[in-house]
Structures are given as C-alpha cells and as structure tokens.
Design a protein around this motif. Sequence first.
Motif, PDB file in Angstrom:
ATOM      1  N   GLU A 107      46.796  48.631   2.977  1.00 42.65           N
ATOM      2  CA  GLU A 107      45.734  48.455   3.956  1.00 42.65           C
ATOM      3  C   GLU A 107      46.274  47.858   5.243  1.00 42.65           C
ATOM      4  N   LEU A 108      47.187  46.912   5.131  1.00 38.54           N
ATOM      5  CA  LEU A 108      47.784  46.330   6.342  1.00 38.54           C
ATOM      6  C   LEU A 108      48.583  47.367   7.094  1.00 38.54           C
ATOM      7  N   LEU A 109      49.268  48.235   6.403  1.00 35.89           N
ATOM      8  CA  LEU A 109      50.034  49.286   7.060  1.00 35.89           C
ATOM      9  C   LEU A 109      49.117  50.240   7.801  1.00 35.89           C
ATOM     10  N   ALA A 110      47.932  50.435   7.256  1.00 34.71           N
ATOM     11  CA  ALA A 110      46.973  51.327   7.935  1.00 34.71           C
ATOM     12  C   ALA A 110      46.376  50.676   9.172  1.00 34.71           C
ATOM     13  N   ARG A 111      46.291  49.341   9.185  1.00 33.79           N
ATOM     14  CA  ARG A 111      45.712  48.641  10.338  1.00 33.79           C
ATOM     15  C   ARG A 111      46.716  48.436  11.453  1.00 33.79           C
ATOM     16  N   LEU A 112      48.011  48.691  11.182  1.00 30.67           N
ATOM     17  CA  LEU A 112      49.017  48.455  12.227  1.00 30.67           C
ATOM     18  C   LEU A 112      48.846  49.470  13.340  1.00 30.67           C
ATOM     19  N   PRO A 113      49.268  49.104  14.543  1.00 28.79           N
ATOM     20  CA  PRO A 113      49.227  50.058  15.668  1.00 28.79           C
ATOM     21  C   PRO A 113      50.072  51.281  15.334  1.00 28.79           C
TER      22      PRO A 113
END
Length: 1203
Positions: free
Chosen positions: A1137-1143
């Motif tokens: 999920e964090l990887l998906a939220r990254l720019p």
Amino acid sequence: MTLSVTWSGTLSAEEGLGEHKRLLSETCARYVFRSSTGRPDWTCVVVGFSSGYVRFYTESGVLLLAQLLHEGPVLQLKCRTYEIPRHSGVTEQHEELSILYPAALVTIDGFSLFQSLRACRNQVARAAAAGSDVIQPPPLAYKKWGLQDMDTITDHSSIGITTLSVFNQMKNASMLGGFHASVKGSPPAMSQYITVGGGPYTGFYYAIEGSSQPLLSHVALAVASKLTSALFSAASGWLGWKSKNEEESVQKQKPKVEPATALPVRFGLPDSRRHGESICLSPCNTMAGVTDDFGRVTLLDVARGIAIRMWKGYRDAQLGWVQVSEARGERDLATSPSMPRRHAQFLVIYAPRRGILEVWGTQHGPRIGAFTVGKQCRLLYAGHRLMGVNSVTSQGWQIHTQQVCLFDPVNGALRAVTIPFHLALSDKKSERAKDMHLLRRLTTLLRSREVDVLLDIKHPAIKKQALESLLSNKNAPVFCLTNVTRALLASLKEQDAEAVDESLLQFCSSQLKLLQLYTDVQLLHIPDTSPTEPEHPSFSAIEEDLARVGPVLQRYTEMNSRPCVSFAQDSSGPLPVRTFLSQLEWVNGELRVIKQPDTDWTQLGSFLFWGCLSGQSPLQRVCETLQESGISPQQLLSLLLSVWLNKEKDVLKYPDAVSHLGTLLSTLSSMKGAVDESWDGQCVSPWWQQVRTACVQSESSAAALLAALVAHRVAKNAITRLGESKFQEDWECVSLELEQWVVCIKQLEDVLALQTLLCLPSPQGSTGGAVTRCSVKTLLESGRGGVADCVSKLIFRQGVSPDLLRDILQRRGENDICVCICVVLELLECVCQRFPNSLSPDVLFAHCSWENVVQWNKDPEVKTINNLKAVLKSVSAMMWQTFIVKRFSATAFLMEKVGKAPKDRLCRRDVGMGDAAVRSFLGSSVQLLQALMEADSAVEQVSAPDMCVEEVWGGAEGPVSIVELALDQRSVHYPLVQHHCVLASLLQAAMTFSLRLKPLSLFDSKGKNAFFRDLSSIQLLPSGDMDHNLVAVRQEVSHSATLSIGGRTNSVKHSSTEDMWPSVCMELSSILQVNTDILRRHLVCELYNQGLDLRAEEVMMEVQDKDVLGSQLLVLTGQRLAFYLLHSQSQTKPNMELLARLPPTLCTWLKAMDPSELRCPSVPLSQSSRLINKVIEMLPENHGQYSLALHLLEAVDSLHEEP
C-alpha cells in the motif's frame, strides 16, 4: 689320511651294432654339483669311450645319460666352472663341458647340462621308487666345431669368451682381409680354444659368438631295461641292460650324428719336430703350461698367443696351478676396503722321472721351492670347482683356491701344496725378504707373546722396525716389552762395537728407560696401605678467594652437571704403554714430550698427575720420580695444566683438588730450572707466564680460574720470601708479576660469569646453534663487540623479546616473567655488572637486532623480523643493504613480471620463501624503512653512543664490532628511503589484498632507476607533476586497493591492522599525486555498501566534495529501499500500500534500482533513515535530486512508523 673305495664295478653300455667298446683311461672326469645351500650335493662321473659315446654316471655306477656326439674316440674331457670376476675389467665366464675328438671339439653349456643331469637323476630316483624300468632322458644342446689346419691334436683348453682390443681387431682384419678389409664398429665377442699336438705345435682357434646355432641331438640311449633289478643288484653295477635270465635282446638304432661346423686355426706356434702332449690352463685364464715330447714345459701367454718362458729336463711332466690371494690386514680394510686384493700365480711341475716336485713363480719368477718325492706319484689338479653356479647363486660365497695335491700310491699319502703369498715378491735367498717374512711372523706371534724371533733378524733397520712393531702392539704387556728390549740391548752390547748399529743401540737404550719410567709411575699410583705422608700446609688466603667466587662457581657447576653422551674410548682408563712411548722421546740425553699440532697431552698428564690431584698417590714421591727421569719442569707444568684444564668436571668433584694443585705447583716451581734464579719479582717470569697463557687460552672457565687463584698465591708467597730476603719486614713488596696476576684473575672471573650465562639450556624447540664456549683469549681476539655478540646469540636462543630485554636492562618486570626468564635475568644482571660498557643498552640492542636478522636470513620461513624500530639508524641501514634489499628487489621484479600477487611456488623459486613469509617480510621491510626515516629525523636530537670497554679488556683486538661499523656509515638520504617505503607499502598491500598491479610500472624512469640503490646515495627522484596517463594508472590501482580494503573489512575480524590500511592508502595516494578525495568517497560508498555505516560516517567527515558524495549515497539509499519494498521475501500488505501511495516519479526510480550491487542489502531501517538524513544535509536545496531525497525520507519514515 685314510682313503676308502666308495664303489667298484664294470661299466657296460649297449651299442647298437654290438661292436667292441674300449674305455679310454684318459677321458674320465669327476664333477661335483652344488646344492641349493651352496654346498657339494652329489657327484657325476663323465666317461668317454673309443666309440665316441659320452656317458654320465653317479658315484654308485648308475647310468644317467649317454650321447653319441661324434664318430671317433674321445680324447679329452675338460670342464670350465664359473669364476667370480675379481674386478670390473674381467669378462664373466660361464660353465662349460668340452669334449675333444681327433678332428672335432664339442662344447656343452654348463647350465643346460646341469639341468638335464638333475632331471635324469630325479627320474632315476622316481623310477626306482615306483618299480618302473623306463625313463626318458632329455636331449642336450651343444656346439660342434670341426678343428682344421692341424695334423694331430692330443689336448685342448677352452679359454672362454674374450673380446679383442680395437688395435688387435684392426690388425687381424688387415692380416686376414688385406688392405681393403672392413672393420666393425665394436670388437665381437669370441670363444677362444687352444689345442696342442703336431703341425703346428700349438693352435689358437676363435669362434665368434652367434656364428653357430646350438644343435639338439638325438638321445643315444633310452634306459629301458629292468631298472629295479639293476638298482638292487650288487653285482650288476650298470643300468639299462636286461637280466641274463631273459632271452630277449633289444635292438636299438644308431642315433643320428650332426655334422661339425668348420673352424680354421687363427694362428699357432709352428714347430715341425715338437709334438705337444698336454696343456694346463691357469685359474685366471691368462697363462697356460704346455708339455711336449722333448721334455720341455712351455709357458704361454693366452691373450697374446706367444711363448714367454720354457723349462728343460721335465720329460713326462705333470702340471698344476696354485693361485694365492694377498692377506689384507685391518689397516688395509680401513683405508681402502673396495680395492681388489692382489693375486699371485705359481706353476707346480712334477717330474716323475726325476722324482722331484718344483714350484715356480710366474711369469718370470724364480723357483721358490723344490721337494724330493717318489717316482710313481700322481699330481692331482682338477682345474675346476663346483658346477651349477652362476652370478646369482654365487653371491655371498667365499671362493676357495683350487687345490693341488700329490698322491703317492706306495704309502697312500696325499699331500697338498700350500704357498705363502710373499714368496712371489722376492727370492727366498735374499736376506731382506727373509727378514720381512720374520717380521710378519713376529706380528703374528705377538698375540701369543712368543717374541724370540726378534733376535733372529740380521739387518739393523728391520730389527729396529720389528722392535717398533713390538712396542706399538696393544696386546703386549709392559713386563714382556721390558724383557725383550733388555735382551735385545744385551745382545747388541755383546757384539763387536764396530759391527753394532749405533742408532739401534741408542733406540733400545732410550726405550728401556721409558719402559722403566712407565713401570715406576704405574707402581706409585697403586693404592698403598702404608702410613700417609704429612699433608702439605694449605694456603689460608685461597679460602677467601674461593668464598668470593663461590656463588658463580656453584651456578656454573650446576649448569654443567647435566647428563651428556660419552663413548667407551673416551672413558678414563690406564694409559697404554704404546701411547706412553709414542709421546716421549730422548733427545741428546734429555727426555722430552713430543710436541705435535694434534697431540693431546691429557692422557699422559692424567697418567702422571691425576693420582696426585685426586689424593690417591704420594705427591712428593711422584714429583721426585719425574724429576729424576729428566723431563724438564716446563713440560711437567704443561702436562699438569693440561690434565687440570681438560678434566674440569672431575676436578670440581674433588674439594681437596685445589690444595693438591697448590702442592704440585710449589714442588714443580722449586725444581732446578723452573724459575730463573735471576728473577727479582719486578719483571715477568716465563714460568708463571706459562701458567697464565694456559689459563687464558682454556675454555674450561672454572678450572682456569681455580688454577690462576692457586698459582697467584704460590707466586705471591715466592715473591714475599724473595722480598723478605732483600728488604726489611716493614716494607711491602710491589711486583709487576702480581699486577699481571690481578688482571688475569679479573678477566677469568668475568669469563666465568659470562660462560655461566652462555651455558643456559635452550628452550625446547628453539634454534640458534650449540652453546658458545669462550675464553679470555677468544674474547680478546673477538674485538670490542665480542661480549655483546655472545650475549646476543644467547638472547636469541632463549627467545627473549625486545620489550622483555628492555625491562631486564632497566631492572624491571621481575614479578611478571617466568622462572626461566628469572634465571636469565639474574645471570644477565651479573654479567652486565661485570661488563657495564660492553653491554650498554644501545650496544646490546644493536647486536640483538643484527643477530635476529642473521638468523632470519638463514631460515626466512620460520623466523621473522620484529621490533625493528628499537635499533639504531645506521644498523638498520646495514641490515637493509646486507640482508633485505636482495630479497626485496626479487619480490618487486617477480610481482612486476606476473602482474599480481605471486603464488607460493613462484615465491619459493625467486625469493626463497613462501607467500606467507613474503607477506610478513614486506611488512617488516616497511617497519625497517619507517624506523630509518624516524631515526634520520631525530639524528640531531640523540647523540651517538660512546664505544668503550672495561679497563681490563682494553687490549681487545680483532674484527670491528657492529656498532663501530654502524657509526662509520654515512647518513641515509631521506627522500630515497621514503621512495623505497612507498614501494614496500605497495608490495605489502598487493600481497595482503591480492591486488592485480605491476608495482614498478607506477613510477617513471627516474623512479625506477632510483630503486634498490644504496640508501646513502643521492639519486634523481620524480618531482613536479606526473604524466596524466601514469596518474590515471595510479588512480585505478588506488581505487582497486580502496575497494579491497572495504571488502576485507567485512570479511575479517576488526583489528588495529585493518584500521591502519585506510590511512596508509590515503598517505600513499597523496605521495603518488592521486586525488585522495575521490578515494575517500569510494571508501565511504564501499563501507555503506558493506553495511558499516558508523565507520563510513567517520570517513565521511574528511570528504571535501559533499555534493558528489550525496548523489552517490542517494543511489545507495534507493537500492536499500528498493530491496526492502520490491525484492524482500517478507513483503507485507502495508508495504504494498505504501508503494502504491508513493509519487510515480519515485516509484519508477525505485524500480530502476538494482539491489544486487549491495554487499549487505539487509540493513535496519533506522540506519537507512540516518543515511538519507545525511544525504539531505549534504545536498543543497537547489540540487536536482533534493526533492527526490525528501520523498525518500518520507517513505523511509513511513516504513519506520509501521508496526
């Protein structure tokens, strides 16, 4: 001797045609065959018949084998047995049976004949046991020669295989083939045969080996009669015929006879009127004796084919040969055991018509013996030995001489002919030869103590030689020698004075006096139960001297009381009389001890004085006997000092030996001629100088010191008595002699303390050589550094480290060292107190360092060079030039050649040690060069050590010491030393981290030419800016070294050595004009790559260009985060999920990262967070990657906040 008949009977054999047979009396021979143990086993009798048959019988008349080899009567049967070659030049001869016919010669190989007869014998035994009557004898292989160009042949001799010389080969080829004859490359092997008879008188035949193939003839007789009855019938005596009661007769066909191979005569001795009767070959096949019908005996040279001697008046003569070997004594076996013994040959001639037996020496020797015998005798000479022997079965045998016997049928006596070897050397009528024989007989009789033969010798020179041989015999007792010498002297005095040899008379007289002296002294040393003499008053002052040197003397005794190896011949025993006589001689009426360079007077001195020193013999009586003998007091003093100094261990066991020595010295010094009567005490006495010389030259330190103390007191008493007679009692006598004794005793005390230290046992497993023995003379001759050199060898042998040595010299560290080192400390302190100048810290450190390098140079694999910074600058320069630079240059050239760290094999081939030892050696070389630079920098602050020695050792002269040589060296050139230190550091780094580099290629031509020069010379060194290409190569090598250092840091345990390499690398880079900031950035990145963030932060502080470093570390941080999010096996849903939220930009950038380049990808997030903060601090806000760094920081913090 009693002779008995073993078998008698009639020999009969079946002929196919039933013709009458006639046994030729001259063609019966007896051959003894060996057993498997080498001893005589069984006997075969070979009989030749007029019909041409040759039959083989056992001793009991059993027929083994019969062959028809040629049609014609058998004239002679002769056998040649195996002879062991006496030396390598003699051709090996094999066994052979030769059969002579009127016009043919048949030869049978001895080995095949032995095998066939043994098989027949076994078949007969088995047939007799089984009751069978049929056996199948095997055929024989033989060679048959048709002898041509000779009218009649009566006898022959087979010489064996011979090889002509090249000259004789060419001569024969020219004579036989003419001018255009061809000569083979090597002379062929030929079988030589000699025949005697008529037309010519003697013929020489040569059959080339391989020219005729052996023939396999038919068996002439198959034994098929009733074997059992023949064996058990006592009246038959023959085998192979049917019984008389049987009516059948067996008809056998006559066997086929093979034709002979023609063999022409090569040459001969033509004599139309002379007819040869017999020939007898010598045992060594070099000569032959021939008899003829003219009553002559001719001696032939077999090899040359000529007659070399002729005897007349020996009609119907019978010949035999005796070969005698020279007996070898113990001295010959010790000096030349491999040399062959000499052999002499004698020709024995029996003339039956004259009834005389003569023995002649060959080739041109005289008649050495003639004996009157009967006219019906028979000379028995077989001319051969056991059959069935070859080079393998004869190993270890002792070949016996072929016996020549004379049989007298009248009385049945059998006499053997025995000849001594020495009769071949000279005529028996020569008196000198007779005397030499008597001398040998005397030598033999010495063991039985029968020496009356000495008086029978006539010549004075030989008589003297015989007496010398008698006196040098170790088995002859002294009373026997005395009686013989007295008897010989009496016989000489009874002769006419003009006829007596004066030298022999003087020799007998002098030897008799010596024997009497030996007997008198020997009697004095026998323990006596009579009342003892009053003891000589002891010296009171000697006790004070002994108490002063007692502690060191006791420690020295303990060090030398360890068990040691001794040999039987070294044990103390009575002096042999021959040794006593060999060491004394009479010269002009005076008895003198023989002085030779290798003469040991200890035995003679022990014989004369040891009983007195040990208190077992009366001192005064022994001295009186020696004074009456005529030996000078000076030589008696030398003998006394010799036994005292050489038997130190025995002397220290007897407490009263010192007082006995004082008594002997007092007695000897009071003899006439000992001390010069004109001596007044103000000059040096030759008598006491002799004692001092012996003491200062002896390596027995304790015995020398005790002898000097005793002699000092005896000399002082003599000087005191001399002073009281010349001056008043209140005056004190001052003497130059006493001053000499004071100096000598002080030197001996110092040597005793030093020798006690040197006698320390080496630790187990240590090296460094045997214990050093020293004396006052050796120390004076070793120069000013002799003491320090001995002590340095001991310190190396004991394994004392430089730090511990420093503590010992400063008198510290007594509680922290082991017991062994405590002993070293105690003894070393004692020696340093006696040698304060010779063993100063600087001097001792210099010698210890030099000894360390010397031992390392002997074995660089085992020993290493350590703690070189503690030595002087000049000593280091000498070490470098003497030992280090050669191996250092070899290492540099080897690495330059292979372009990398060489393997162990190459290192051992070019440098002389393994790769591990080379690595240690390069590290020590760097230390040595750094010590040189440090010492050169501080040369103005530290003063040079002062080389001085103690006052009593001021006369030391010898080689210049190491310190003196070092002080005379020129100062080193600092830039040149630094230049070599850079190269040594590069080599060490290449060996440590296995770098690929060519070290000499990193320098220009000036730098290469300056290497391996004398460090004190001025060389042109590189200066200014270097070539860019060369700097680029250096940059690449430095980068590789930095990466290797970073990689090595994580692979080995963290140590001070690993902390050293980064600083060393930066220092070298600055000297090599390489940008050190680039290397630091590489090192920081490599440390972060290894996960060593804390060490990387330390190095990061010295980086100048922060922007570039920040960009490099930003990539490394991205690799860590990409591994954590994308490549880690423990991926979680929050991470995704964090990887998906990254720019998107950051996500794309992370996916482009390659985490496989990281050596340690699994790093805690806290370290990554700290790293990204460092990157943000280094990057300016206007940097293109600053925003990317902020996004990374946010991502890392978000991951860090996840539970």
